[in-house]
Design a protein around this motif. Structure first.
Motif, PDB file in Angstrom:
ATOM      1  N   LEU A 108       5.236   6.493   1.378  1.00 24.74           N
ATOM      2  CA  LEU A 108       5.613   5.712   0.197  1.00 24.74           C
ATOM      3  C   LEU A 108       4.463   4.841  -0.302  1.00 24.74           C
ATOM      4  CD1 LEU A 108       8.461   6.698   0.930  1.00 24.74           C
ATOM      5  CD2 LEU A 108       9.295   4.400   0.439  1.00 24.74           C
ATOM      6  N   GLY A 109       3.516   4.539   0.525  1.00 23.13           N
ATOM      7  CA  GLY A 109       2.377   3.736   0.099  1.00 23.13           C
ATOM      8  C   GLY A 109       2.598   2.255   0.351  1.00 23.13           C
ATOM      9  N   PRO A 110       1.697   1.446  -0.169  1.00 21.73           N
ATOM     10  CA  PRO A 110       1.797   0.003   0.100  1.00 21.73           C
ATOM     11  C   PRO A 110       2.939  -0.643  -0.676  1.00 21.73           C
ATOM     12  CG  PRO A 110       0.022   0.450  -1.451  1.00 21.73           C
ATOM     13  CD  PRO A 110       0.540   1.798  -1.009  1.00 21.73           C
ATOM     14  N   GLY A 111       3.306  -1.817  -0.191  1.00 22.91           N
ATOM     15  CA  GLY A 111       4.301  -2.608  -0.904  1.00 22.91           C
ATOM     16  C   GLY A 111       5.735  -2.351  -0.522  1.00 22.91           C
ATOM     17  N   VAL A 112       5.978  -1.601   0.559  1.00 26.10           N
ATOM     18  CA  VAL A 112       7.351  -1.343   0.993  1.00 26.10           C
ATOM     19  C   VAL A 112       7.891  -2.617   1.654  1.00 26.10           C
ATOM     20  CG1 VAL A 112       8.848   0.080   2.433  1.00 26.10           C
ATOM     21  CG2 VAL A 112       6.849   1.104   1.313  1.00 26.10           C
ATOM     22  N   LYS A 113       9.072  -3.043   1.199  1.00 27.76           N
ATOM     23  CA  LYS A 113       9.644  -4.302   1.668  1.00 27.76           C
ATOM     24  C   LYS A 113      10.684  -4.147   2.767  1.00 27.76           C
ATOM     25  CE  LYS A 113       7.469  -6.944  -1.285  1.00 27.76           C
ATOM     26  NZ  LYS A 113       6.525  -7.999  -0.868  1.00 27.76           N
ATOM     27  N   GLY A 114      11.247  -2.933   2.937  1.00 31.20           N
ATOM     28  CA  GLY A 114      12.300  -2.792   3.925  1.00 31.20           C
ATOM     29  C   GLY A 114      12.727  -1.353   4.111  1.00 31.20           C
ATOM     30  N   ILE A 115      13.774  -1.175   4.924  1.00 31.38           N
ATOM     31  CA  ILE A 115      14.344   0.139   5.236  1.00 31.38           C
ATOM     32  C   ILE A 115      15.862   0.016   5.157  1.00 31.38           C
ATOM     33  CG2 ILE A 115      14.651   1.907   7.018  1.00 31.38           C
ATOM     34  CD1 ILE A 115      11.940   1.146   8.147  1.00 31.38           C
ATOM     35  N   ASN A 116      16.495   1.043   4.619  1.00 26.83           N
ATOM     36  CA  ASN A 116      17.949   1.183   4.779  1.00 26.83           C
ATOM     37  C   ASN A 116      18.256   2.621   5.155  1.00 26.83           C
ATOM     38  OD1 ASN A 116      17.619   2.446   2.300  1.00 26.83           O
ATOM     39  ND2 ASN A 116      19.534   1.679   1.471  1.00 26.83           N
ATOM     40  N   ASN A 117      19.451   2.862   5.679  1.00 22.84           N
ATOM     41  CA  ASN A 117      19.791   4.173   6.226  1.00 22.84           C
ATOM     42  C   ASN A 117      20.434   5.065   5.185  1.00 22.84           C
ATOM     43  OD1 ASN A 117      21.905   2.068   6.850  1.00 22.84           O
ATOM     44  ND2 ASN A 117      23.118   3.914   7.241  1.00 22.84           N
ATOM     45  N   HIS A 118      20.030   6.346   5.188  1.00 29.43           N
ATOM     46  CA  HIS A 118      20.655   7.397   4.385  1.00 29.43           C
ATOM     47  C   HIS A 118      21.551   8.195   5.316  1.00 29.43           C
ATOM     48  CE1 HIS A 118      21.290  10.544   1.483  1.00 29.43           C
ATOM     49  NE2 HIS A 118      20.715  11.449   2.270  1.00 29.43           N
ATOM     50  N   GLU A 119      22.880   8.248   5.006  1.00 27.60           N
ATOM     51  CA  GLU A 119      23.865   8.764   5.960  1.00 27.60           C
ATOM     52  C   GLU A 119      23.760   7.912   7.236  1.00 27.60           C
ATOM     53  OE1 GLU A 119      25.996  10.831   4.928  1.00 27.60           O
ATOM     54  OE2 GLU A 119      25.015  11.644   3.147  1.00 27.60           O
ATOM     55  N   GLY A 120      23.646   8.540   8.430  1.00 25.18           N
ATOM     56  CA  GLY A 120      23.304   7.794   9.646  1.00 25.18           C
ATOM     57  C   GLY A 120      24.453   7.151  10.375  1.00 25.18           C
ATOM     58  N   SER A 121      25.670   7.631  10.184  1.00 26.00           N
ATOM     59  CA  SER A 121      26.780   6.988  10.897  1.00 26.00           C
ATOM     60  C   SER A 121      26.662   7.161  12.410  1.00 26.00           C
ATOM     61  CB  SER A 121      28.112   7.571  10.407  1.00 26.00           C
ATOM     62  OG  SER A 121      28.117   8.990  10.534  1.00 26.00           O
ATOM     63  N   GLU A 122      26.130   8.324  12.872  1.00 29.55           N
ATOM     64  CA  GLU A 122      26.006   8.535  14.324  1.00 29.55           C
ATOM     65  C   GLU A 122      24.852   7.703  14.898  1.00 29.55           C
ATOM     66  OE1 GLU A 122      26.089  12.190  17.558  1.00 29.55           O
ATOM     67  OE2 GLU A 122      25.599  12.623  15.462  1.00 29.55           O
ATOM     68  N   VAL A 123      23.760   7.617  14.184  1.00 28.45           N
ATOM     69  CA  VAL A 123      22.615   6.846  14.685  1.00 28.45           C
ATOM     70  C   VAL A 123      22.935   5.362  14.706  1.00 28.45           C
ATOM     71  CG1 VAL A 123      20.222   6.206  14.206  1.00 28.45           C
ATOM     72  CG2 VAL A 123      20.938   8.586  13.968  1.00 28.45           C
ATOM     73  N   THR A 124      23.592   4.840  13.652  1.00 25.76           N
ATOM     74  CA  THR A 124      23.884   3.403  13.621  1.00 25.76           C
ATOM     75  C   THR A 124      24.958   3.023  14.636  1.00 25.76           C
ATOM     76  OG1 THR A 124      25.425   3.815  11.794  1.00 25.76           O
ATOM     77  CG2 THR A 124      23.211   3.102  11.218  1.00 25.76           C
ATOM     78  N   GLU A 125      25.741   3.981  15.127  1.00 25.77           N
ATOM     79  CA  GLU A 125      26.699   3.680  16.195  1.00 25.77           C
ATOM     80  C   GLU A 125      26.035   3.702  17.576  1.00 25.77           C
ATOM     81  OE1 GLU A 125      30.165   6.107  16.041  1.00 25.77           O
ATOM     82  OE2 GLU A 125      30.950   5.175  14.213  1.00 25.77           O
ATOM     83  N   ASP A 126      24.812   4.168  17.644  1.00 22.46           N
ATOM     84  CA  ASP A 126      24.044   4.184  18.910  1.00 22.46           C
ATOM     85  C   ASP A 126      23.143   2.953  18.914  1.00 22.46           C
ATOM     86  OD1 ASP A 126      22.218   4.652  20.989  1.00 22.46           O
ATOM     87  OD2 ASP A 126      22.400   6.824  20.741  1.00 22.46           O
ATOM     88  N   VAL A 127      23.450   1.980  19.752  1.00 24.41           N
ATOM     89  CA  VAL A 127      22.726   0.720  19.747  1.00 24.41           C
ATOM     90  C   VAL A 127      21.268   0.898  20.129  1.00 24.41           C
ATOM     91  CG1 VAL A 127      23.346   0.109  22.130  1.00 24.41           C
ATOM     92  CG2 VAL A 127      22.880  -1.709  20.452  1.00 24.41           C
ATOM     93  N   LEU A 128      20.956   1.875  20.977  1.00 23.64           N
ATOM     94  CA  LEU A 128      19.575   2.086  21.402  1.00 23.64           C
ATOM     95  C   LEU A 128      18.754   2.717  20.280  1.00 23.64           C
ATOM     96  CD1 LEU A 128      20.180   3.360  25.061  1.00 23.64           C
ATOM     97  CD2 LEU A 128      19.551   1.061  24.321  1.00 23.64           C
ATOM     98  N   ARG A 129      19.316   3.744  19.632  1.00 22.32           N
ATOM     99  CA  ARG A 129      18.559   4.441  18.596  1.00 22.32           C
ATOM    100  C   ARG A 129      18.344   3.539  17.367  1.00 22.32           C
ATOM    101  NH1 ARG A 129      18.888   6.669  22.676  1.00 22.32           N
ATOM    102  NH2 ARG A 129      18.597   8.878  23.142  1.00 22.32           N
ATOM    103  N   ILE A 130      19.367   2.825  16.977  1.00 20.58           N
ATOM    104  CA  ILE A 130      19.185   1.933  15.832  1.00 20.58           C
ATOM    105  C   ILE A 130      18.288   0.759  16.216  1.00 20.58           C
ATOM    106  CG2 ILE A 130      21.213   0.472  16.221  1.00 20.58           C
ATOM    107  CD1 ILE A 130      19.890   1.741  12.846  1.00 20.58           C
ATOM    108  N   GLY A 131      18.296   0.407  17.502  1.00 19.45           N
ATOM    109  CA  GLY A 131      17.371  -0.628  17.985  1.00 19.45           C
ATOM    110  C   GLY A 131      15.926  -0.181  17.844  1.00 19.45           C
ATOM    111  N   ALA A 132      15.677   1.118  18.051  1.00 21.27           N
ATOM    112  CA  ALA A 132      14.309   1.636  17.894  1.00 21.27           C
ATOM    113  C   ALA A 132      13.855   1.525  16.441  1.00 21.27           C
ATOM    114  CB  ALA A 132      14.250   3.090  18.369  1.00 21.27           C
ATOM    115  N   VAL A 133      14.766   1.723  15.518  1.00 16.55           N
ATOM    116  CA  VAL A 133      14.423   1.575  14.096  1.00 16.55           C
ATOM    117  C   VAL A 133      14.114   0.113  13.790  1.00 16.55           C
ATOM    118  CG1 VAL A 133      15.278   1.843  11.735  1.00 16.55           C
ATOM    119  CG2 VAL A 133      15.809   3.577  13.454  1.00 16.55           C
ATOM    120  N   LEU A 134      14.887  -0.802  14.363  1.00 12.70           N
ATOM    121  CA  LEU A 134      14.640  -2.234  14.125  1.00 12.70           C
ATOM    122  C   LEU A 134      13.294  -2.660  14.695  1.00 12.70           C
ATOM    123  CD1 LEU A 134      18.168  -3.823  14.766  1.00 12.70           C
ATOM    124  CD2 LEU A 134      17.163  -3.061  12.623  1.00 12.70           C
ATOM    125  N   ASP A 135      12.877  -2.020  15.800  1.00 11.52           N
ATOM    126  CA  ASP A 135      11.566  -2.352  16.360  1.00 11.52           C
ATOM    127  C   ASP A 135      10.447  -1.987  15.385  1.00 11.52           C
ATOM    128  OD1 ASP A 135      12.689  -3.344  18.673  1.00 11.52           O
ATOM    129  OD2 ASP A 135      12.563  -1.423  19.742  1.00 11.52           O
TER     130      ASP A 135
END
Length: 433
Positions: free
Chosen positions: A304-331
């Protein structure tokens, strides 16, 4: 002598008062009948007289009104009649003088010869009228002599028409105005029509803002169509646009968002509980290691290049229910000093728990999806729900989609914006909250 019967005398004396009583009652009855008849006749007579008077009054009133209407019609007709001949006379004299001036302006002096058999009065009158414009240079005596000879001469005579003076100028403005409908001395006054602008009804029922109500609008799924993305970047308020990675126009859409000054975030594809749904290229799944997740997310951010301010999930109901995997994204977000916005595609999301473990602040969708139903009416209802949510909670974080509603939602938001500002609402992005 026979004895007189005293009983008969008594009977006769008794019958006389009875007869008198009968006669008196009869006379009383006849008198009462007469008085009744007299009163009924009088009432009928007076009723007939009253009806006759009413009819006469009505006839008089009708005749007076008819006379008034006739007089008003005659007045309007007489007022309108003299306007036409005046206009026609002006146009005739203008046409004749204009034609005469046109012929005489060429510089050739034409000789008018009258026919010896039938010299007409109309011709003489025309010559008199034609001589009138050029008589400004001649004296009044020559004018009178010329008019007398033109009228009285019945024999054929050659009369020279006076030459046109170059100073004579026609002013056709007055006759032309009369030909177009100027009635001269008529009493009719034409009033110009003034178009009064009608006030449009208030198009939206927007409540007054309360509790510092702030609207945070996220537009997902950019990366396929640059022109649709630009419809949102052209909106006149702060807006966040989430771009999908590894699509045909990912870099172009990211550049359009960044150059417009709108907030750019990564719309990171994640695995859904429904494995039949493919989140798209650059996705992360629950069977990936933490290192793989970190590598993929960093690669997508770099695209995406410079200036990216954040991340949000596209779909991702299974990943966001996994505390470890979503924790890796937060890291990864902590490493790049950007925020994470949970789209809450599942009610059992573990993103808030993983954020607490890292003492990290994240954002969550708070309010409705704007364009679940793609119609202006349905989207307007969702916007009203978002306003209620913002008034109760201070802010609303709501989500729409670029290509899904590009033909409706940008125009709706643009129409609502001035009324929302007038009602006291504020617009913000997650990075400015």
């Amino acid at each position: 002598m026979a004895p007189v019967n005293n009983s008969n005398k008594k009977n006769t004396t008794q019958k006389k008062p009875a007869a008198r009583k009968r006669s008196s009652t009869g006379t009383r009855r006849s008198r009462s009948r007469k008085t009744k008849l007299d009163t009924s006749k009088l009432s009928l007579f007076f009723g007939i007289v009253f009806l006759i008077i009413c009819v006469c009054v009505a006839v008089n009133v009708l005749s007076v009104s008819n006379n008034d209407s006739k007089e008003s019609r005659n007045q309007t007709v007489t007022a309108a009649k003299p306007a036409a001949p005046a206009a026609s006379k002006k146009t005739e004299t203008f046409e004749k003088t204009f034609s005469w001036e046109k012929k005489s302006s060429s510089g050739t002096s034409s000789k008018s010869t009258a026919s010896p058999k039938a010299p007409s009065k109309t011709a003489s009158s025309v010559t008199v009228k034609q001589a009138a414009p050029s008589s400004a240079s001649n004296s009044s005596k020559t004018q009178s002599s010329q008019t007398k000879t033109a009228v009285t001469s019945a024999a054929p005579a050659k009369t020279e028409t006076p030459k046109v003076q170059p100073q004579v100028q026609l002013k056709p403005s007055a006759p032309v105005a009369s030909a177009k409908g100027d009635t001269g001395n008529s009493n009719t006054i034409v009033k110009p029509k003034v178009s009064v602008p009608q006030e449009k009804p208030f198009p939206f029922t927007i409540p007054q803002a309360k509790n510092g109500a702030t609207l945070v609008i996220i537009i997902d799924d950019a990366g396929l169509n640059v022109s649709n993305t630009k419809k949102y970047t052209a909106l006149p308020f702060p807006l966040t646009i989430a771009v999908l990675p590894k699509l045909s126009h990912t870099k172009d859409c990211a550049y359009a968002v960044r150059s417009s000054g709108k907030e750019l975030i990564l719309h990171q594809p994640m695995q859904s509980l429904n494995h039949n749904l493919n989140p798209g290229p650059g996705k992360i799944t629950v069977d990936m290691s933490f290192a793989e997740i970190s590598s993929i997310v960093n690669e997508n951010l770099a695209e995406l290049g410079p200036g990216v301010k954040g991340i949000n999930n596209h779909e991702g109901s299974e990943v966001t229910e996994d505390v470890l995997r979503i924790g890796a994204v937060l890291d990864v977000c902590l490493e790049n000093k950007i925020y994470f916005l949970d789209s809450r595609t599942t009610a059992n999301t573990k993103a808030p728990q993983a954020a607490l473990e890292r003492d990290m602040k994240i954002f969550e969708k708070a309010g409705p999806y704007i364009d679940n139903v793609v119609s202006r009416e349905a989207m307007l209802k969702e916007m009203y729900k978002a306003l209620d949510f913002a008034n109760k909670n201070g802010k609303a974080i709501i989500i729409g989609h670029v290509d899904k509603s590009a033909n409706i939602l940008p125009a709706l938001l643009s129409d609502m914006y001035p009324y929302l500002i007038k009602a006291g609402y504020r617009f913000a992005t997650p990075s400015t909250l």
